[in-house]
Scaffold this motif. Sequence first.
Motif, PDB file in Angstrom:
ATOM      1  N   ARG A   1       0.966  -1.153  -0.178  1.00  0.00           N
ATOM      2  CA  ARG A   1       0.055   0.131  -0.106  1.00  0.00           C
ATOM      3  C   ARG A   1       0.777   1.072  -0.083  1.00  0.00           C
ATOM      4  NH1 ARG A   1      -4.281   1.425   4.802  1.00  0.00           N
ATOM      5  NH2 ARG A   1      -4.308   3.780   4.581  1.00  0.00           N
ATOM      6  N   ARG A   2       1.695   1.531   0.791  1.00  0.00           N
ATOM      7  CA  ARG A   2       2.697   2.266   0.743  1.00  0.00           C
ATOM      8  C   ARG A   2       3.526   2.769  -0.668  1.00  0.00           C
ATOM      9  NH1 ARG A   2       4.229   4.362   6.177  1.00  0.00           N
ATOM     10  NH2 ARG A   2       3.180   3.218   7.851  1.00  0.00           N
ATOM     11  N   GLN A   3       3.883   1.636  -0.982  1.00  0.00           N
ATOM     12  CA  GLN A   3       4.596   1.474  -2.489  1.00  0.00           C
ATOM     13  C   GLN A   3       3.765   2.407  -3.432  1.00  0.00           C
ATOM     14  OE1 GLN A   3       7.902   0.640  -3.543  1.00  0.00           O
ATOM     15  NE2 GLN A   3       8.259   0.643  -1.228  1.00  0.00           N
ATOM     16  N   ILE A   4       2.254   1.821  -3.388  1.00  0.00           N
ATOM     17  CA  ILE A   4       1.254   2.307  -4.487  1.00  0.00           C
ATOM     18  C   ILE A   4       1.105   3.772  -4.332  1.00  0.00           C
ATOM     19  CG2 ILE A   4      -0.913   1.993  -5.221  1.00  0.00           C
ATOM     20  CD1 ILE A   4      -0.605  -1.046  -4.739  1.00  0.00           C
ATOM     21  N   ASN A   5       0.905   4.051  -2.935  1.00  0.00           N
ATOM     22  CA  ASN A   5       0.291   5.445  -2.634  1.00  0.00           C
ATOM     23  C   ASN A   5       1.799   6.379  -2.877  1.00  0.00           C
ATOM     24  OD1 ASN A   5      -2.390   5.650  -2.232  1.00  0.00           O
ATOM     25  ND2 ASN A   5      -1.993   4.153  -0.441  1.00  0.00           N
ATOM     26  N   ALA A   6       2.733   5.974  -2.567  1.00  0.00           N
ATOM     27  CA  ALA A   6       4.104   6.834  -2.760  1.00  0.00           C
ATOM     28  C   ALA A   6       4.152   7.105  -4.299  1.00  0.00           C
ATOM     29  CB  ALA A   6       4.984   6.220  -2.321  1.00  0.00           C
ATOM     30  N   LEU A   7       3.802   6.340  -5.088  1.00  0.00           N
ATOM     31  CA  LEU A   7       4.041   6.354  -6.483  1.00  0.00           C
ATOM     32  C   LEU A   7       2.954   7.355  -6.928  1.00  0.00           C
ATOM     33  CD1 LEU A   7       5.509   5.719  -9.162  1.00  0.00           C
ATOM     34  CD2 LEU A   7       3.993   3.799  -9.566  1.00  0.00           C
ATOM     35  N   VAL A   8       1.805   7.124  -6.581  1.00  0.00           N
ATOM     36  CA  VAL A   8       0.331   8.149  -7.014  1.00  0.00           C
ATOM     37  C   VAL A   8       0.790   9.677  -6.383  1.00  0.00           C
ATOM     38  CG1 VAL A   8      -2.001   8.395  -6.455  1.00  0.00           C
ATOM     39  CG2 VAL A   8      -1.073   6.111  -6.830  1.00  0.00           C
ATOM     40  N   VAL A   9       1.290   9.817  -5.415  1.00  0.00           N
ATOM     41  CA  VAL A   9       1.442  11.006  -4.738  1.00  0.00           C
ATOM     42  C   VAL A   9       2.822  11.692  -5.849  1.00  0.00           C
ATOM     43  CG1 VAL A   9       2.425  12.373  -3.143  1.00  0.00           C
ATOM     44  CG2 VAL A   9       0.872  10.503  -2.444  1.00  0.00           C
ATOM     45  N   SER A  10       3.653  10.940  -5.885  1.00  0.00           N
ATOM     46  CA  SER A  10       4.808  11.493  -6.779  1.00  0.00           C
ATOM     47  C   SER A  10       4.224  11.802  -8.334  1.00  0.00           C
ATOM     48  CB  SER A  10       5.906  10.543  -6.641  1.00  0.00           C
ATOM     49  OG  SER A  10       5.782   9.359  -7.657  1.00  0.00           O
ATOM     50  N   ILE A  11       3.397  11.128  -8.648  1.00  0.00           N
ATOM     51  CA  ILE A  11       3.153  11.329 -10.144  1.00  0.00           C
ATOM     52  C   ILE A  11       2.243  12.578 -10.235  1.00  0.00           C
ATOM     53  CG2 ILE A  11       1.536  10.582 -12.058  1.00  0.00           C
ATOM     54  CD1 ILE A  11       2.407   7.636 -11.438  1.00  0.00           C
ATOM     55  N   VAL A  12       1.203  12.994  -8.995  1.00  0.00           N
ATOM     56  CA  VAL A  12       0.413  13.986  -9.023  1.00  0.00           C
ATOM     57  C   VAL A  12       1.449  15.248  -8.865  1.00  0.00           C
ATOM     58  CG1 VAL A  12      -1.032  15.043  -7.570  1.00  0.00           C
ATOM     59  CG2 VAL A  12      -1.633  12.622  -8.006  1.00  0.00           C
ATOM     60  N   SER A  13       2.315  14.997  -7.778  1.00  0.00           N
ATOM     61  CA  SER A  13       3.327  16.151  -7.786  1.00  0.00           C
ATOM     62  C   SER A  13       4.017  16.512  -8.838  1.00  0.00           C
ATOM     63  CB  SER A  13       4.538  15.886  -6.530  1.00  0.00           C
ATOM     64  OG  SER A  13       3.739  15.074  -5.362  1.00  0.00           O
ATOM     65  N   TYR A  14       4.421  15.576  -9.832  1.00  0.00           N
ATOM     66  CA  TYR A  14       4.993  15.616 -11.068  1.00  0.00           C
ATOM     67  C   TYR A  14       4.252  16.750 -11.984  1.00  0.00           C
ATOM     68  CZ  TYR A  14       6.950  15.436 -15.707  1.00  0.00           C
ATOM     69  OH  TYR A  14       7.440  15.656 -17.008  1.00  0.00           O
ATOM     70  N   TYR A  15       2.853  16.464 -12.045  1.00  0.00           N
ATOM     71  CA  TYR A  15       2.111  17.044 -12.745  1.00  0.00           C
ATOM     72  C   TYR A  15       1.674  18.468 -12.504  1.00  0.00           C
ATOM     73  CZ  TYR A  15       1.380  13.208 -16.085  1.00  0.00           C
ATOM     74  OH  TYR A  15       1.695  12.162 -16.963  1.00  0.00           O
ATOM     75  N   ILE A  16       1.649  18.580 -10.992  1.00  0.00           N
ATOM     76  CA  ILE A  16       1.291  19.943 -10.350  1.00  0.00           C
ATOM     77  C   ILE A  16       2.396  20.898 -10.956  1.00  0.00           C
ATOM     78  CG2 ILE A  16       0.929  21.176  -8.192  1.00  0.00           C
ATOM     79  CD1 ILE A  16      -0.385  18.494  -7.123  1.00  0.00           C
ATOM     80  N   VAL A  17       3.635  20.522 -10.356  1.00  0.00           N
ATOM     81  CA  VAL A  17       4.748  21.334 -10.590  1.00  0.00           C
ATOM     82  C   VAL A  17       5.031  21.592 -11.866  1.00  0.00           C
ATOM     83  CG1 VAL A  17       7.349  21.273 -10.221  1.00  0.00           C
ATOM     84  CG2 VAL A  17       5.939  20.474  -8.348  1.00  0.00           C
ATOM     85  N   THR A  18       5.025  20.511 -13.116  1.00  0.00           N
ATOM     86  CA  THR A  18       5.084  21.055 -14.238  1.00  0.00           C
ATOM     87  C   THR A  18       4.217  21.606 -15.064  1.00  0.00           C
ATOM     88  OG1 THR A  18       4.311  18.859 -14.926  1.00  0.00           O
ATOM     89  CG2 THR A  18       6.722  18.981 -14.625  1.00  0.00           C
ATOM     90  N   SER A  19       3.023  21.741 -14.429  1.00  0.00           N
ATOM     91  CA  SER A  19       2.043  22.734 -14.838  1.00  0.00           C
ATOM     92  C   SER A  19       2.135  24.227 -14.550  1.00  0.00           C
ATOM     93  CB  SER A  19       0.565  22.072 -14.454  1.00  0.00           C
ATOM     94  OG  SER A  19       0.485  20.691 -15.002  1.00  0.00           O
ATOM     95  N   MET A  20       2.811  24.376 -13.462  1.00  0.00           N
ATOM     96  CA  MET A  20       2.797  25.785 -12.997  1.00  0.00           C
ATOM     97  C   MET A  20       3.314  26.874 -13.955  1.00  0.00           C
ATOM     98  SD  MET A  20       4.464  25.553  -9.277  1.00  0.00           S
ATOM     99  CE  MET A  20       3.695  25.018  -7.974  1.00  0.00           C
ATOM    100  N   VAL A  21       4.031  26.609 -14.942  1.00  0.00           N
ATOM    101  CA  VAL A  21       4.306  27.606 -16.063  1.00  0.00           C
ATOM    102  C   VAL A  21       4.409  27.034 -17.458  1.00  0.00           C
ATOM    103  CG1 VAL A  21       6.057  29.051 -16.867  1.00  0.00           C
ATOM    104  CG2 VAL A  21       5.733  29.128 -14.348  1.00  0.00           C
ATOM    105  N   GLY A  22       3.582  27.421 -18.342  1.00  0.00           N
ATOM    106  CA  GLY A  22       3.558  26.554 -19.410  1.00  0.00           C
ATOM    107  C   GLY A  22       3.949  27.630 -20.634  1.00  0.00           C
ATOM    108  N   LYS A  23       3.821  27.230 -22.053  1.00  0.00           N
ATOM    109  CA  LYS A  23       4.632  28.018 -23.101  1.00  0.00           C
ATOM    110  C   LYS A  23       3.602  29.399 -23.179  1.00  0.00           C
ATOM    111  CE  LYS A  23       5.760  23.804 -25.651  1.00  0.00           C
ATOM    112  NZ  LYS A  23       5.871  23.212 -27.017  1.00  0.00           N
ATOM    113  N   LYS A  24       2.365  29.292 -23.111  1.00  0.00           N
ATOM    114  CA  LYS A  24       1.578  30.525 -23.200  1.00  0.00           C
ATOM    115  C   LYS A  24       2.059  31.488 -22.306  1.00  0.00           C
ATOM    116  CE  LYS A  24      -2.407  28.366 -24.524  1.00  0.00           C
ATOM    117  NZ  LYS A  24      -4.080  27.846 -24.328  1.00  0.00           N
ATOM    118  N   VAL A  25       2.820  31.446 -21.259  1.00  0.00           N
ATOM    119  CA  VAL A  25       3.463  32.370 -20.528  1.00  0.00           C
ATOM    120  C   VAL A  25       4.403  33.379 -21.231  1.00  0.00           C
ATOM    121  CG1 VAL A  25       4.754  32.893 -18.379  1.00  0.00           C
ATOM    122  CG2 VAL A  25       2.802  31.283 -18.088  1.00  0.00           C
ATOM    123  N   TYR A  26       5.490  32.420 -21.815  1.00  0.00           N
ATOM    124  CA  TYR A  26       6.403  33.172 -22.702  1.00  0.00           C
ATOM    125  C   TYR A  26       5.842  33.956 -23.664  1.00  0.00           C
ATOM    126  CZ  TYR A  26       8.871  29.629 -19.773  1.00  0.00           C
ATOM    127  OH  TYR A  26       9.526  29.102 -18.728  1.00  0.00           O
TER     128      TYR A  26
END
Length: 298
Positions: free
Chosen positions: A218-243
């Motif tokens: 359970r810890r392995q699965i949820n750790a992976l889920v949280v990390s994937i969600v974190s990746y998409y949150i951070v990489t969505s903060m600034v997109g091409k349209k900003v530039y």
Amino acid sequence: MATVEARPDRQAVAQRLLDSSSELSYDPATEVDWETPLDPAHHGMSPEWCTLYGTAYWAEMSPEQQRELTRQESASVASTGIWFEMILQQMILRDFYGKDPTDPAFQWALTEIADECRHSIMFARGAAKLGAPAYRPNRVVIELGRLFKTVAVGEAAYASILVAEEVLDVMQRDWMRDDRVAPFVRTINNIHVVEESRHMKFAREETKERLEGAGWLRRQINALVVSIVSYYIVTSMVGKKVYANAGLDVDRAVREAKANQHHKSMMRSSCAGLMEFLNSAGLLTKAATWFYQRANLI
């Protein structure tokens, strides 16, 4: 037995958060100066947090271009915050649906949702005042978020909430103290930092409680889920349209931002405490670490 003993502590934490909220909360509608026109001499964030700060492209930009870019990036970060706050609200409502309304934790959950509603409106008005359009994550990320808010439960939900809140918190603590940043943005950041500190405390407590007795898988699965969600949150903060909206060469801006070691270092240093907590909770696995490294959080 551990779960039974933990519940009074959880209730006590929730009651303290409720007391704190009643003593120190803000109404952005009246606390933020919405009337004074934006002064173009101000930044939208501390320049050091800009994705291009420290690059050759940044050095070539005029001070006016630099300030405009920070305003667009600040608005984009705020818009990403709105997107995740809407996910957060739905997850919390679903989690507490049908539970005991006399429980301080239940009442705190509703208080947090009320805070997030005000924050989202505040961010939306702030982005508009910065002269920015409605930035959104790309369609794939929006649909992944729709799935996540529907199925995420327990520690996966609360640890993901914590990641989003902590990353914003560290940035905004710098911005709210920076005289170069527009005064109304500094006020917005101060409100968010004060009120989100309570939200982060609750998310940490919920994450720890939901993980009690959790097995290795359970810890392995949820750790992976949280990390994937974190990746998409951070990489969505600034997109091409900003530039593009800042009047820059988009291809060059994206290329230099991706290679910007200064910004990567800022992100990693800001998340040291968060990673320490995730590790202590057993949520910093080898697979999860790969995603955090890809997002420059570790």
